[in-house]
Design a protein around this motif. Structure first.
Motif, PDB file in Angstrom:
ATOM      1  N   THR A   1      93.235 -47.218  44.482  1.00 16.88           N
ATOM      2  CA  THR A   1      93.278 -48.230  45.539  1.00 16.88           C
ATOM      3  C   THR A   1      92.952 -47.624  46.896  1.00 16.88           C
ATOM      4  O   THR A   1      92.185 -48.200  47.682  1.00 16.88           O
ATOM      5  CB  THR A   1      94.659 -48.902  45.584  1.00 16.88           C
ATOM      6  N   GLU A   2      93.512 -46.448  47.170  1.00 15.53           N
ATOM      7  CA  GLU A   2      93.266 -45.826  48.478  1.00 15.53           C
ATOM      8  C   GLU A   2      91.803 -45.411  48.622  1.00 15.53           C
ATOM      9  O   GLU A   2      91.237 -45.463  49.724  1.00 15.53           O
ATOM     10  CB  GLU A   2      94.194 -44.631  48.721  1.00 15.53           C
TER      11      GLU A   2
ATOM     12  N   ARG B   1      85.455 -48.829  51.577  1.00  9.83           N
ATOM     13  CA  ARG B   1      85.126 -50.060  52.299  1.00  9.83           C
ATOM     14  C   ARG B   1      85.172 -49.829  53.806  1.00  9.83           C
ATOM     15  O   ARG B   1      84.313 -50.320  54.550  1.00  9.83           O
ATOM     16  CB  ARG B   1      86.085 -51.180  51.896  1.00  9.83           C
ATOM     17  N   ARG B   2      86.161 -49.067  54.263  1.00 15.38           N
ATOM     18  CA  ARG B   2      86.267 -48.774  55.694  1.00 15.38           C
ATOM     19  C   ARG B   2      85.076 -47.966  56.171  1.00 15.38           C
ATOM     20  O   ARG B   2      84.470 -48.263  57.210  1.00 15.38           O
ATOM     21  CB  ARG B   2      87.568 -48.018  55.963  1.00 15.38           C
ATOM     22  N   MET B   3      84.714 -46.920  55.419  1.00 16.67           N
ATOM     23  CA  MET B   3      83.593 -46.078  55.825  1.00 16.67           C
ATOM     24  C   MET B   3      82.264 -46.844  55.779  1.00 16.67           C
ATOM     25  O   MET B   3      81.367 -46.586  56.585  1.00 16.67           O
ATOM     26  CB  MET B   3      83.521 -44.830  54.946  1.00 16.67           C
TER      27      MET B   3
ATOM     28  N   SER C   1      86.588 -32.534  42.567  1.00 16.22           N
ATOM     29  CA  SER C   1      87.538 -32.436  43.681  1.00 16.22           C
ATOM     30  C   SER C   1      88.136 -33.772  44.103  1.00 16.22           C
ATOM     31  O   SER C   1      89.160 -33.814  44.778  1.00 16.22           O
ATOM     32  CB  SER C   1      86.841 -31.807  44.896  1.00 16.22           C
ATOM     33  N   GLY C   2      87.473 -34.883  43.739  1.00  9.85           N
ATOM     34  CA  GLY C   2      87.931 -36.199  44.181  1.00  9.85           C
ATOM     35  C   GLY C   2      87.483 -36.560  45.584  1.00  9.85           C
ATOM     36  O   GLY C   2      87.803 -37.641  46.084  1.00  9.85           O
TER      37      GLY C   2
END
Length: 390
Positions: free
Chosen positions: A310-311, A317-319, A343-344
């Motif tokens: 979710t994060e 979406r913010r970026m 690394s994610g």
């Protein structure tokens, strides 16, 4: 065409006495009364770029889904040689390219205010159709790089999509990367070269690239979309071949460090108030999502929404909105990201200011999954174009 409407009259203030009187609207038009009319939309497709066929597919899809009760659609095709022609027929002939032979070459297309010429489409009988909004679906150079947007600005006709600055920056992968760096968006390591420097000393340029980046290396023309001219190099020989291939499409080349990545995309829409769709994930059938997969065989699959934390969804979406605002975007864009499987980490890849609108394109699919269906999406984009000129 003679138009009629029905009016309910409150006779002697008694609602039970309902009378319907047919009025000839034409009489009222002569008195200057205003009625709602359809919006004239000029859909412009084709073009001289390597993405000509993609544009045909996008235009055919829009023609199929646009609300004909609300819009009069005038389709204007641009051939690969750059000829502008009016086509009045079904979308299948746009898709298969036969529109060129069926175009009405006697219709005059005038988008430049000059002399006594009226801006719009002039037909053989002398009738001129004014264009209320231009809807370009011209992917690649001469279509989403700011050049035709400059023409639209001169025409003073509202148009769908980003303006001159955002279009040119978004199209140029190298300049766009520098803008993203300036506003603090994370990116994979990259470098660049150009035709003159590379052809002057190929060995030295290859050495410079290998010093800066480890294999695998992705090779991309700086100014092109739809994965045209992109290759993946795992050694020096493949790197040389990839650069020479990319230089067929552009004089400047971007080279990126290859990572073990998931490919995430998100759609944005808006002018001042910008919204982002839920993100989707592309699952390429090959090493990466190439032109053939995007538009020909459709072998790749996708998940909408993307199966991510979710994060991560909210960060992406913010970026996407930050990137869109960072290049002064208007109307629409699709923003592409990588998530490093090891690394994610999240990296922005690029922004597409005129994304595909084909039946398998991610932009309309992501909005549909977010709750905005294709015809309503077209409505919204045309509305944003009209709003931007108020």
């Amino acid at each position: 065409m003679r138009l009629y409407f029905f009016v309910k009259i409150n006779y002697n203030n008694h609602l039970d006495n309902k009378m319907h009187i047919i009025f000839d609207i034409n009489k009222y038009l002569q008195k200057g009364e205003h009625i709602m009319s359809k919006i004239n939309v000029a859909l412009i497709f084709g073009g001289k770029s390597g993405e000509h066929e993609v544009s045909l597919l996008s235009a055919a899809s829009i023609c199929k889904h646009i609300n004909r009760d609300k819009y009069n659609v005038f389709t204007i095709g641009i051939t690969k040689e750059g000829r502008w022609m009016f086509y009045d027929g079904n979308e299948e002939n746009i898709k298969n390219g036969s529109w060129v032979d069926l175009a009405n070459q006697n219709v005059e297309i005038n988008l430049i205010p000059s002399g006594n010429k009226e801006v719009g489409l002039k037909f053989e009988d002398g009738r001129v159709e004014k264009i209320d909004v231009l809807f370009p679906v011209l992917h690649g150079p001469y279509g989403e790089d700011g050049t035709i947007q400059g023409l639209f600005e001169i025409s003073q006709i509202p148009y769908v999509g980003c303006g001159v600055l955002a279009s040119s920056v978004g199209m140029d992968k190298l300049i766009c990367k520098k803008v993203f760096s300036q506003i603090g968006l994370p990116q994979v390591d990259y470098t660049y070269t150009n035709r003159w420097e590379f052809n002057t000393n190929k060995d030295q340029e290859l050495n410079n690239i290998e010093e800066k980046l480890n294999y695998p290396i992705f090779v991309k023309p700086a100014n092109l979309g739809s994965s045209v001219g992109i290759s993946k190099a795992t050694n020096r020989e493949e790197l040389l071949v990839g650069i020479e291939e990319a230089l067929k499409y552009d004089s400047r080349i971007v080279l990126e460090k290859g990572i073990n990545a998931r490919e995430i995309e998100v759609a944005v829409i808006g002018n001042e108030e910008v919204k982002a769709s839920i993100a989707g994930e592309i699952k390429p059938a090959k090493d990466f999502y190439d032109y053939e997969d995007k538009y020909i065989n459709g072998a790749s699959t996708y998940d909408i929404p993307a199966n991510i934390k979710t994060e991560d969804m909210e960060d992406i979406r913010r970026m996407a909105i930050e990137a869109f605002k960072g290049i002064d975007g208007k109307g629409l864009s699709r923003v592409d990201f990588f998530i490093d499987k090891d690394s994610g980490e999240i990296f922005i890849n690029e922004i597409n200011t005129l994304p595909g609108f084909t039946n398998i394109s991610m932009y309309p699919k992501m909005w549909e999954a977010t709750g905005l269906e294709y015809p309503k999406l077209i409505d919204r984009l045309i509305g944003l174009a009209l709003d931007s000129k108020k």
